[in-house]
Design a protein around this motif. Structure first.
Motif, PDB file in Angstrom:
ATOM      1  N   ASN A  21       0.837  -1.195   0.000  1.00  0.00           N
ATOM      2  CA  ASN A  21       0.000   0.000   0.000  1.00  0.00           C
ATOM      3  C   ASN A  21       0.865   1.236   0.000  1.00  0.00           C
ATOM      4  OD1 ASN A  21      -2.448  -1.430   0.099  1.00  0.00           O
ATOM      5  ND2 ASN A  21      -2.195  -1.746   2.293  1.00  0.00           N
ATOM      6  N   ASN A  62       7.300   4.183  -8.385  1.00  0.00           N
ATOM      7  CA  ASN A  62       6.166   4.900  -8.975  1.00  0.00           C
ATOM      8  C   ASN A  62       6.504   6.364  -9.214  1.00  0.00           C
ATOM      9  OD1 ASN A  62       4.633   2.573  -8.901  1.00  0.00           O
ATOM     10  ND2 ASN A  62       3.522   3.126  -7.047  1.00  0.00           N
ATOM     11  N   LEU A  66       6.455   8.114 -12.849  1.00  0.00           N
ATOM     12  CA  LEU A  66       5.573   9.239 -13.111  1.00  0.00           C
ATOM     13  C   LEU A  66       6.373  10.477 -13.495  1.00  0.00           C
ATOM     14  CD1 LEU A  66       2.615   9.920 -13.201  1.00  0.00           C
ATOM     15  CD2 LEU A  66       2.696  10.564 -10.791  1.00  0.00           C
TER      16      LEU A  66
ATOM     17  N   ASP B  39       9.659  -2.116 -12.260  1.00  0.00           N
ATOM     18  CA  ASP B  39       9.595  -1.415 -10.976  1.00  0.00           C
ATOM     19  C   ASP B  39      10.965  -1.363 -10.321  1.00  0.00           C
ATOM     20  OD1 ASP B  39       6.253  -2.524  -9.946  1.00  0.00           O
ATOM     21  OD2 ASP B  39       6.934  -0.849 -11.204  1.00  0.00           O
ATOM     22  N   GLU B 180      -0.517  13.675  -7.138  1.00  0.00           N
ATOM     23  CA  GLU B 180      -1.515  12.733  -6.649  1.00  0.00           C
ATOM     24  C   GLU B 180      -2.638  12.560  -7.672  1.00  0.00           C
ATOM     25  OE1 GLU B 180      -0.880  10.970  -4.039  1.00  0.00           O
ATOM     26  OE2 GLU B 180      -2.739   9.815  -4.272  1.00  0.00           O
ATOM     27  N   ARG B 183      -1.312  10.385 -10.441  1.00  0.00           N
ATOM     28  CA  ARG B 183      -1.180   9.005 -10.003  1.00  0.00           C
ATOM     29  C   ARG B 183      -2.549   8.317  -9.942  1.00  0.00           C
ATOM     30  NH1 ARG B 183       0.113   5.791  -4.827  1.00  0.00           N
ATOM     31  NH2 ARG B 183      -1.026   7.350  -3.654  1.00  0.00           N
ATOM     32  N   LYS B 184      -3.526   8.992  -9.384  1.00  0.00           N
ATOM     33  CA  LYS B 184      -4.862   8.396  -9.295  1.00  0.00           C
ATOM     34  C   LYS B 184      -5.472   8.234 -10.679  1.00  0.00           C
ATOM     35  CE  LYS B 184      -6.141   9.920  -4.645  1.00  0.00           C
ATOM     36  NZ  LYS B 184      -7.010  10.802  -3.838  1.00  0.00           N
ATOM     37  N   ARG B 185      -5.243   9.201 -11.514  1.00  0.00           N
ATOM     38  CA  ARG B 185      -5.808   9.135 -12.854  1.00  0.00           C
ATOM     39  C   ARG B 185      -5.265   7.926 -13.608  1.00  0.00           C
ATOM     40  NH1 ARG B 185      -7.065  12.704 -17.185  1.00  0.00           N
ATOM     41  NH2 ARG B 185      -7.583  11.319 -18.923  1.00  0.00           N
ATOM     42  N   LEU B 186      -3.991   7.672 -13.452  1.00  0.00           N
ATOM     43  CA  LEU B 186      -3.379   6.555 -14.168  1.00  0.00           C
ATOM     44  C   LEU B 186      -3.839   5.214 -13.587  1.00  0.00           C
ATOM     45  CD1 LEU B 186       0.252   7.797 -14.712  1.00  0.00           C
ATOM     46  CD2 LEU B 186      -1.590   7.655 -16.359  1.00  0.00           C
ATOM     47  N   HIS B 187      -4.012   5.156 -12.286  1.00  0.00           N
ATOM     48  CA  HIS B 187      -4.377   3.884 -11.683  1.00  0.00           C
ATOM     49  C   HIS B 187      -5.845   3.552 -11.880  1.00  0.00           C
ATOM     50  CE1 HIS B 187      -0.743   3.792  -8.743  1.00  0.00           C
ATOM     51  NE2 HIS B 187      -0.434   3.482  -9.978  1.00  0.00           N
ATOM     52  N   HIS B 188      -6.662   4.559 -12.155  1.00  0.00           N
ATOM     53  CA  HIS B 188      -8.076   4.305 -12.307  1.00  0.00           C
ATOM     54  C   HIS B 188      -8.496   4.095 -13.749  1.00  0.00           C
ATOM     55  CE1 HIS B 188      -8.900   6.394  -8.226  1.00  0.00           C
ATOM     56  NE2 HIS B 188      -8.606   5.117  -8.095  1.00  0.00           N
ATOM     57  N   GLU B 189      -7.528   4.260 -14.666  1.00  0.00           N
ATOM     58  CA  GLU B 189      -7.878   4.060 -16.078  1.00  0.00           C
ATOM     59  C   GLU B 189      -7.700   2.615 -16.491  1.00  0.00           C
ATOM     60  OE1 GLU B 189      -5.712   6.726 -18.520  1.00  0.00           O
ATOM     61  OE2 GLU B 189      -6.994   8.406 -18.041  1.00  0.00           O
TER      62      GLU B 189
END
Lengths: 180, 189
Positions: A21, A62, A66, B39, B180, B183-189
């Motif tokens: 997480n 990440n 990004l 990663d 943020e 990051r959220k936009r990429l993970h929710h697509e």
């Protein structure tokens, strides 16, 4: 001997992995770490965490992905470079001013739809051409700089700007209010 | 399976064939590279700030996996790899400090050698770049400005705050919100 790795299909590993997480706070700290914006004490503390915290490691990964992605996505097709001020000042003034004015006009023409039938919008590519022309002309006409007369009403043909450039300059002298 | 020109497993026999305990087969190591290589590579670049060193550390990490991968439990292999990678990175960094080399290189996915690059090599795929480009345009203007100046323009947050005559905290907040949202936009697509 029971080999825990060889006994399992590798394709199941991703499912077996305990999801790490990455909280918003952790991601922000990792971003600052990647951008080298942590204080020395914060950096030392975070690197100590990296030694054992998978979530922190993933947050760094990440953040790098990004950051690199944003850098690539932000690459602009045209970069306007300032004219190098290495030539005699009087000769360098108007090309730089002209380049700046054309850039300003280009930006305005692109984002402000003026109903001007006499002027086509000047795009950023043209602004780059202007910049290149400016530098090319100044470099190729270096021999003529000593003869440049700033008092002359009419520019010498060899230094005359292209018509579209002249039109772009006229925009900036127009008293019409500009709205973005 | 396409082998990455940047990383190739050691030509080892499988553990079963060689009878050597702790070794993984080249196929297993390659599979782990497919799953976690991207990663790990990004993580190492974040720690080392040098693409060459990151590549060295990545290579050494997977060599360790080859020779001692059976020590890792399947459910914690990624964590094990991160730990190994981090130790390798620290060793390389200490060596670099001793040699007094300072380089900053960001690698955004261009293959170094000719030939096909492995998907795990790419830090930023074209798809990601396109999605980010669209997401960046949707950011509020003040967030986008700080984001682009910090990352593309490479100004520090303090420099941005000074030039914009804004409190440093405001600049940090805008950057944080921007990252943020992306990051959220990429993970929710």
């Amino acid at each position: 001997m029971n080999d825990p790795v060889n006994d399992d299909s590798m394709s199941d590993l991703a499912q077996h992995d305990v999801p790490a997480n990455v909280s918003a706070d952790l991601f922000w700290t990792a971003t600052r770490y990647v951008l080298d914006e942590l204080t020395p004490a914060e950096r030392a503390e975070f690197e100590e965490r990296l030694a054992s915290d998978e979530a922190a490691c993933l947050a760094v990964a990440n953040a790098v992905q990004l950051t690199v992605g944003v850098q690539a996505a932000s690459e602009r097709p045209v970069t306007i470079r300032p004219v190098e001020d290495s030539r005699p000042r009087r000769a360098a003034v108007w090309p730089a001013w002209l380049a700046g004015a054309a850039l300003l006009a280009a930006g305005i023409a692109v984002f402000t739809p003026w109903p001007s039938p006499t002027l086509a919008p000047v795009d950023l590519a043209s602004a780059e051409l202007l910049d290149r022309w400016t530098q090319t002309k100044l470099l190729s006409d270096a021999d003529g700089l000593d003869d440049f007369d700033p008092e002359a009403d009419v520019l010498d043909e060899t230094l005359a700007a292209p018509q579209w450039m002249v039109q772009a300059v006229r925009i900036t002298t127009n008293s019409k209010p500009l709205t973005p | 399976m396409t082998q990455s020109p940047r990383f190739s497993p050691l030509p080892l026999e499988s553990a079963a064939d060689s009878g050597i305990e702790g070794r993984l087969s080249p196929e297993e190591v390659s599979r782990a590279y497919e799953l976690y290589g991207q990663d790990l590579h990004a993580f190492l670049i974040g720690v080392l700030r040098n693409s060459d060193l990151a590549q060295d550390a990545l290579q050494q990490t997977f060599q360790k996996l080859t020779t001692a991968g059976s020590q890792a439990k399947p459910e914690s292999l990624r964590g094990w790899l991160f730990q190994v990678a981090y130790r390798e990175a620290l060793q390389l960094r200490r060596r670099e400090h001793r040699e007094q080399k300072h380089q900053r290189q960001w690698w955004i996915g261009e293959p170094v050698s000719g030939g096909e690059s492995h998907p795990a090599d790419r830090l930023a795929t074209q798809e990601l770049i396109e999605r980010l480009r669209a997401a960046i345009q949707e950011l509020p203007a003040e967030q986008r400005q700080v984001l682009e100046r910090r990352i593309h323009g490479d100004e520090t947050f303090a420099e941005i705050a000074r030039s914009m005559s804004a409190p440093l905290g405001t600049i940090l907040t805008r950057m944080r919100l921007a990252m943020e949202r992306l990051r959220k936009r990429l993970h929710h697509e």
